[in-house]
Scaffold this motif. Structure first.
Motif, PDB file in Angstrom:
ATOM      1  N   LEU A  59       0.702  -0.793   0.101  1.00  0.00           N
ATOM      2  CA  LEU A  59       0.265  -0.128  -0.138  1.00  0.00           C
ATOM      3  C   LEU A  59       0.811   0.850   0.125  1.00  0.00           C
ATOM      4  N   HIS A  60       0.730   2.101  -1.013  1.00  0.00           N
ATOM      5  CA  HIS A  60       1.260   3.486  -1.004  1.00  0.00           C
ATOM      6  C   HIS A  60      -0.515   4.475  -0.924  1.00  0.00           C
ATOM      7  N   LYS A  62      -3.262   5.379  -0.456  1.00  0.00           N
ATOM      8  CA  LYS A  62      -4.178   4.187  -0.532  1.00  0.00           C
ATOM      9  C   LYS A  62      -4.272   3.407  -1.780  1.00  0.00           C
ATOM     10  N   ARG A  63      -2.693   3.558  -2.316  1.00  0.00           N
ATOM     11  CA  ARG A  63      -2.779   2.499  -3.545  1.00  0.00           C
ATOM     12  C   ARG A  63      -2.719   1.322  -3.452  1.00  0.00           C
ATOM     13  N   VAL A  64      -2.898   1.071  -4.647  1.00  0.00           N
ATOM     14  CA  VAL A  64      -1.865  -1.028  -4.379  1.00  0.00           C
ATOM     15  C   VAL A  64      -1.167  -1.002  -5.267  1.00  0.00           C
ATOM     16  N   GLU A  65      -0.288  -1.632  -4.495  1.00  0.00           N
ATOM     17  CA  GLU A  65       1.512  -2.668  -5.506  1.00  0.00           C
ATOM     18  C   GLU A  65       0.684  -3.649  -6.028  1.00  0.00           C
ATOM     19  N   ASP A  78      -7.196  -7.488  -6.242  1.00  0.00           N
ATOM     20  CA  ASP A  78      -6.276  -5.829  -4.991  1.00  0.00           C
ATOM     21  C   ASP A  78      -6.465  -5.162  -6.021  1.00  0.00           C
ATOM     22  N   ARG A  79      -6.274  -4.659  -6.914  1.00  0.00           N
ATOM     23  CA  ARG A  79      -7.787  -3.397  -7.996  1.00  0.00           C
ATOM     24  C   ARG A  79      -8.520  -2.994  -7.168  1.00  0.00           C
ATOM     25  N   GLU A  82      -8.622  -1.068  -3.652  1.00  0.00           N
ATOM     26  CA  GLU A  82      -7.575  -0.610  -4.402  1.00  0.00           C
ATOM     27  C   GLU A  82      -9.221   0.465  -4.357  1.00  0.00           C
ATOM     28  N   ARG A  83      -9.947   0.200  -5.340  1.00  0.00           N
ATOM     29  CA  ARG A  83     -10.585   0.294  -5.913  1.00  0.00           C
ATOM     30  C   ARG A  83     -12.071   1.208  -5.399  1.00  0.00           C
TER      31      ARG A  83
END
Length: 239
Positions: A59-60, A62-65, A78-79, A82-83
């Motif tokens: 997690l960055h 609220k952005r997921v990698e 994961d997407r 994130e959404r």
């Protein structure tokens, strides 16, 4: 109707311990962070009973990698989290959480905690899930997440095996990342030193003056110092 009782599995822990020891050596022998993580997620599908797919979520904010996914299902899950800003893997990777392990026995059943995610995860073909926070004494690194297409696939033994794997994985991940950062730092120092030498020779500058030229250009153009140095090395000058 799928069974609501966990399937019984028998794990030979002596064999598993030998596999973990061998895997630990293999992890430390990998030559990059990416190779280390791919080894970890592949080991999860091979050594954790019931696991059909695995990946590591970072997690960055609220952005997921997603790192080293073994299947598109991992990326799609994961997407989705994130959404929605919701989901078990999302929570497991969030720093400051008290939970270090989660297990969802049956994703196809109603989920009070992650209702929006669970509904869509079923459509992706998720039947059950487990997740493990990857952490050392010094840092939290993300979460190792395991998926099964079938409800009830993950047993207590699966969770124990996953936790042992995640413990080894966290140490190897941290070590690989530290090594990569050190290599990058050394490479950056070398590039900056080379760029300073070029400026010193072409403009009759002292070492301090050459570094100041690079630093001021970096600040004025909002470009990282290593990129400024690389430009000087490639082109022999600054615009």
């Amino acid at each position: 109707m799928p069974s609501t009782r966990p399937r019984r599995t028998t794990v030979d822990w002596r064999v598993f311990a030998r596999e973990m020891a061998s895997m630990a050596r293999d992890l430390l022998a990998q030559d990059s962070v990416g190779a280390t993580l791919e080894h970890i997620t592949r080991a999860a599908t091979e050594r954790v009973s019931g696991c059909d797919a695995a990946g590591i979520l970072l997690l960055h904010g609220k952005r997921v990698e997603t790192l080293a996914p073994t299947d598109d299902l991992v990326v799609e899950s994961d997407r989705l989290q994130e959404r929605l800003a919701e989901g078990p893997c999302f929570d497991a990777a969030r720093t400051g959480t008290a939970e270090r392990v989660f297990r969802i026995f049956d994703v196809t059943a109603e989920q009070e905690r992650w209702p929006a995610y669970a509904t869509r995860a079923r459509e992706l073909g998720v039947g059950s899930m487990m997740g493990f926070l990857l952490y050392t004494e010094d840092e939290e690194l993300g979460a190792l997440n395991l998926y099964s297409h079938r409800p009830g696939s993950f047993t207590d033994d699966s969770e124990t095996a996953g936790w042992l794997l995640a413990s080894h994985a966290a140490v190897a991940f941290s070590s690989a990342r530290s090594h990569a950062q050190m290599e990058q730092a050394l490479a950056t120092r070398h590039t900056i030193g080379e760029a300073m030498g070029i400026l010193m020779g072409s403009h009759r500058l002292s070492e301090e003056q050459a570094f100041d030229v690079l630093r001021r250009y970096s600040q004025e153009k909002n470009v990282k110092l290593r990129e400024v140095a690389r430009r000087v090395c490639d082109e022999g000058r600054l615009d």
